[in-house]
Write an enzyme that holds these catalytic residues in place. Structure first.
Site, short mmCIF file in Angstrom:
data_model
loop_
_atom_site.label_atom_id
_atom_site.label_comp_id
_atom_site.label_asym_id
_atom_site.label_seq_id
_atom_site.Cartn_x
_atom_site.Cartn_y
_atom_site.Cartn_z
N GLU A 155 -8.36 62.13 11.50
CA GLU A 155 -7.38 62.46 10.34
C GLU A 155 -7.60 61.63 9.29
OE1 GLU A 155 -3.85 63.12 7.81
OE2 GLU A 155 -4.63 61.45 8.78
N ASP A 165 -5.91 59.18 15.69
CA ASP A 165 -6.65 58.05 15.32
C ASP A 165 -5.60 57.44 14.32
OD1 ASP A 165 -6.94 60.52 13.54
OD2 ASP A 165 -7.61 59.16 12.16
ZN LIG Z 1 -0.92 60.38 9.79
#
Ligand SMILES: [Zn+2]
Length: 378
Positions: free
Chosen positions: A140, A79
Site C-alpha cells: 500500500e 506492509d
Molecule cells: Zn496505511
C-alpha cells in the site's frame, strides 16, 4: 467483550514481524495461519508475482453465521514504510511505541489487530452475521501497488470499510484524485566560460517555469507540488537538461485536469521565451512530460448504505462519528473505483511514517468494539 490483553498481544506479535513493502512474506504466512484458525478460507492472489514482492494480497472469507445479508469487506494492509528492520514494540502506560529507531507499524497493524479482535469476539459470543471478506493488501505504501493488482474475481463484496487512518471516532468518505508528473526540459549545452552565448540553460528555463506555477494549496480541494528538481553536470557547463517531478491532487476531476495543464503550460511558456537563434540556427528549448493518474478520487455520499451502517453501529455504542474529507490516496480510492463502496475508519494510530509512531491499547479496543457492532448490523 473486547479483551484488551489479547488485542495488545496480537498487535505486539505482528509489530515484531518486520514487513516493509515487497518484504511481506513472513507477516503474510503468519496472517494466513491466524485467519484460518479463526475459521476463514484464505487465498493469496498473484499480485506478489506481478509486482515483484514476497507475497500477494490475502483474501480471507468468513461464511455467514445465521444471517442472510450482502457480503461486507474489511480492508487493511500488511506492509509498512521504513525504517522497519527489527521493530521492537514497547508498551508503556497503555501506549505502544517502537524502541525508537524504527517505525512501529501501527499503520496498518493497529487495523489488523482490531479486526482480528473483533472476529475473536464475534466467534466467542456466536454473534450472528452475514458473509465477511477481509482483504489484507501488500505494498500500500508504494503507490497502492498491491490493491491495484488485486485479483477482483476473488472478492464478492460491494461495500466495505477500510481501517487505515489516524485518530478514532471519524470516518472519511471522500479523498482526492492525484496525478504524478515528470517533466524533461532540454536546452543546449556549451562551455560556461568560453562560449556561454552558445548555450541555453535548462536550469534557468525550468526555474522560470516553476516560479510561474501556482503551487501549494490551490483551493479548498486542490493542492500541487514540484517535489524534485534534477539537472546539470558541472559548474563550467551551461546545463542541457533538467528533470522535474511533481504532483497535483483534487477532489474535483476538472480542477485536477486544469492544474495539471497549468503546470505544463508554465514550463512550455518558459521554454518558448528562452528559445532563440544561435549562430544562424533556431534552437528550440523542449519540454516533454509524462502524466500518470496515481489514483482516482473517492466520493461516497453521506446517505449511502455503508455510511449509514457505520453511523448506526456507532449510535448503538452511544458514539457520534464525525464525517471528514480525506487528503490523500489509500487503498479505499482503488476499492471504490472497483465499484466496492468503501469508507475509511480511524484506527487510533498516531504520528505514522515516523519513528515516533504510536497507538494506545484503549483506542484499538474502542475501534474493535465498533467493528463488532458493524459486523453484527451488516
Ligand atoms: Zn496505511
Amino acid at each position: 467483550m473486547v479483551n484488551r490483553e489479547r488485542i495488545a498481544a496480537e498487535f505486539s506479535r505482528m509489530a515484531s514481524i518486520s514487513s516493509p513493502a515487497f518484504g511481506e512474506g513472513q507477516i503474510s504466512r503468519y496472517l494466513q495461519q491466524r485467519l484460518q484458525e479463526l475459521g476463514a478460507t484464505v487465498v493469496m492472489d498473484d499480485a506478489g508475482e506481478r509486482i515483484g514482492g514476497e507475497s500477494g494480497n490475502l483474501i480471507a472469507s468468513f461464511p455467514a453465521n445465521g444471517k442472510d445479508s450482502e457480503p461486507l469487506l474489511v480492508s487493511v494492509h500488511m506492509d509498512t514504510v521504513g525504517p522497519a528492520e527489527d521493530v521492537q514494540p514497547v508498551l508503556r502506560d497503555g501506549v505502544f511505541t517502537s524502541a525508537g529507531d524504527t517505525i512501529l507499524g501501527a499503520d496498518d497493524k493497529a487495523g489488523i489487530a482490531e479486526i482480528i479482535e473483533a472476529l475473536e469476539v464475534v466467534r466467542e459470543q456466536n454473534i450472528p452475521h452475514g458473509p465477511l471478506e477481509l482483504v489484507i493488501a501488500v505494498c500500500e505504501e508504494v503507490g497502492l501497488l498491491g490493491i491495484k493488482h488485486l485479483d477482483r474475481s476473488k472478492v464478492k463484496a460491494r461495500r466495505g470499510v477500510a481501517l487505515d487512518t489516524s485518530g478514532v471516532d471519524w470516518l472519511i468518505n471522500t479523498a482526492p484524485a492525484a496525478n504524478k508528473m515528470r517533466f524533461t526540459i532540454v536546452g543546449r549545452e556549451s562551455h560556461a566560460g568560453i562560449a556561454p552565448e552558445q548555450g541555453i540553460s535548462a536550469i534557468a528555463v525550468a526555474a522560470k517555469g516553476v516560479a510561474a506555477m501556482r503551487l501549494g494549496r490551490i483551493d479548498h480541494e486542490t493542492t500541487a507540488n514540484i517535489g524534485t528538481f534534477n539537472g546539470g553536470e558541472a559548474t563550467n557547463i551551461v546545463p542541457r537538461q533538467v528533470v522535474l517531478k511533481g504532483e497535483a491532487r483534487s477532489h474535483d476531476p476538472a480542477k485536477l485536469a486544469a492544474q495539471t495543464e497549468h503546470m505544463i503550460a508554465c514550463l512550455e511558456q518558459a521554454a518558448r521565451d528562452a528559445s532563440r537563434r544561435i549562430d544562424g540556427e533556431e534552437v528550440e528549448v523542449t519540454v516533454s512530460q509524462e502524466v500518470v493518474s496515481d489514483y482516482p478520487r473517492m466520493a461516497v455520499a453521506a446517505d449511502t448504505a455503508i455510511v449509514q451502517l457505520v453511523q448506526q453501529a456507532a449510535a448503538g455504542l452511544e458514539r457520534i462519528l464525525e464525517i471528514r474529507n480525506g487528503g490523500g490516496g489509500s487503498d479505499a480510492n482503488i476499492l471504490n473505483s472497483y465499484g466496492i463502496e468503501t469508507v475509511i475508519l480511524g484506527t487510533g494510530m498516531c504520528k505514522v511514517h515516523s519513528v515516533e509512531e504510536s497507538v494506545s491499547v484503549a483506542d484499538m479496543a474502542r475501534v474493535a468494539e465498533l467493528l463488532i457492532e458493524i459486523i453484527r448490523l451488516a
